[in-house]
Design an enzyme around this catalytic site. Sequence first.
Site, PDB file in Angstrom:
ATOM      1  N   HIS A   1      36.450  47.405  44.097  1.00  0.00           N
ATOM      2  CA  HIS A   1      36.492  46.695  42.827  1.00  0.00           C
ATOM      3  C   HIS A   1      36.696  47.828  41.653  1.00  0.00           C
ATOM      4  O   HIS A   1      35.968  48.546  41.856  1.00  0.00           O
ATOM      5  CB  HIS A   1      35.275  45.975  42.740  1.00  0.00           C
ATOM      6  CG  HIS A   1      35.192  45.123  43.632  1.00  0.00           C
ATOM      7  ND1 HIS A   1      35.664  43.810  43.749  1.00  0.00           N
ATOM      8  CD2 HIS A   1      34.319  44.855  45.034  1.00  0.00           C
ATOM      9  CE1 HIS A   1      35.662  42.997  44.788  1.00  0.00           C
ATOM     10  NE2 HIS A   1      34.650  43.614  45.602  1.00  0.00           N
TER      11      HIS A   1
ATOM     12  N   TYR B   1      38.932  46.158  32.980  1.00  0.00           N
ATOM     13  CA  TYR B   1      39.868  46.690  34.201  1.00  0.00           C
ATOM     14  C   TYR B   1      40.695  47.783  33.911  1.00  0.00           C
ATOM     15  O   TYR B   1      41.447  48.265  34.640  1.00  0.00           O
ATOM     16  CB  TYR B   1      40.383  45.654  34.425  1.00  0.00           C
ATOM     17  CG  TYR B   1      39.687  44.101  35.030  1.00  0.00           C
ATOM     18  CD1 TYR B   1      38.978  44.484  36.086  1.00  0.00           C
ATOM     19  CD2 TYR B   1      39.542  43.192  34.497  1.00  0.00           C
ATOM     20  CE1 TYR B   1      38.292  43.217  36.856  1.00  0.00           C
ATOM     21  CE2 TYR B   1      38.846  42.009  34.708  1.00  0.00           C
ATOM     22  CZ  TYR B   1      37.948  42.302  35.956  1.00  0.00           C
ATOM     23  OH  TYR B   1      37.291  41.168  36.092  1.00  0.00           O
TER      24      TYR B   1
END
Length: 165
Positions: free
Chosen positions: A99, A23
């Site tokens: 995302h 991430y």
Amino acid sequence: MNRIHVFHGVNLHLLGQREPDIYGKTTLDEVNGRLIETGQTHGFTVECHQTNYEGELVDWITKLTPADFLILNPGAWTHTSYALYDAIKGVNVPALEVHLSNIYAREGFRSHSVIAGACVGQISGLGTDSYFLALAYALEFQKYRQKERNSNHEAGKDSPETGRE
């Protein structure tokens, strides 16, 4: 005024510390700051919110109007939440699903989005740039809406969002 809302779902408050190899190291506050600043540069209000409570996210979505635009990273709710799908469809708000990771290149359960059918599109796998590409689209979408509304107003036509002036 056409607003742009960025809603972050479950666990995204951990951005920058949770699995940085997947991430990234940028925090949610840093992402939100850049989104808000970019919106202001283009004359738009960008509002950012994060929650770990699905019902709260549904409440936020159902308070939007068709004149708004939604950028949504639902996190794990992507794969399970028919409630989010129904909320987006129910308010008829253009939405982009976002995302950070490529959900199609990860675990099998992540490769299906139950909300994708309620959204105008999806951007995934580009880290925090996914948000900024979504914002670029939302800004152009909202600019076009403003231009159309101004054109209709000048021509004496009804507002496309409400059917009235």
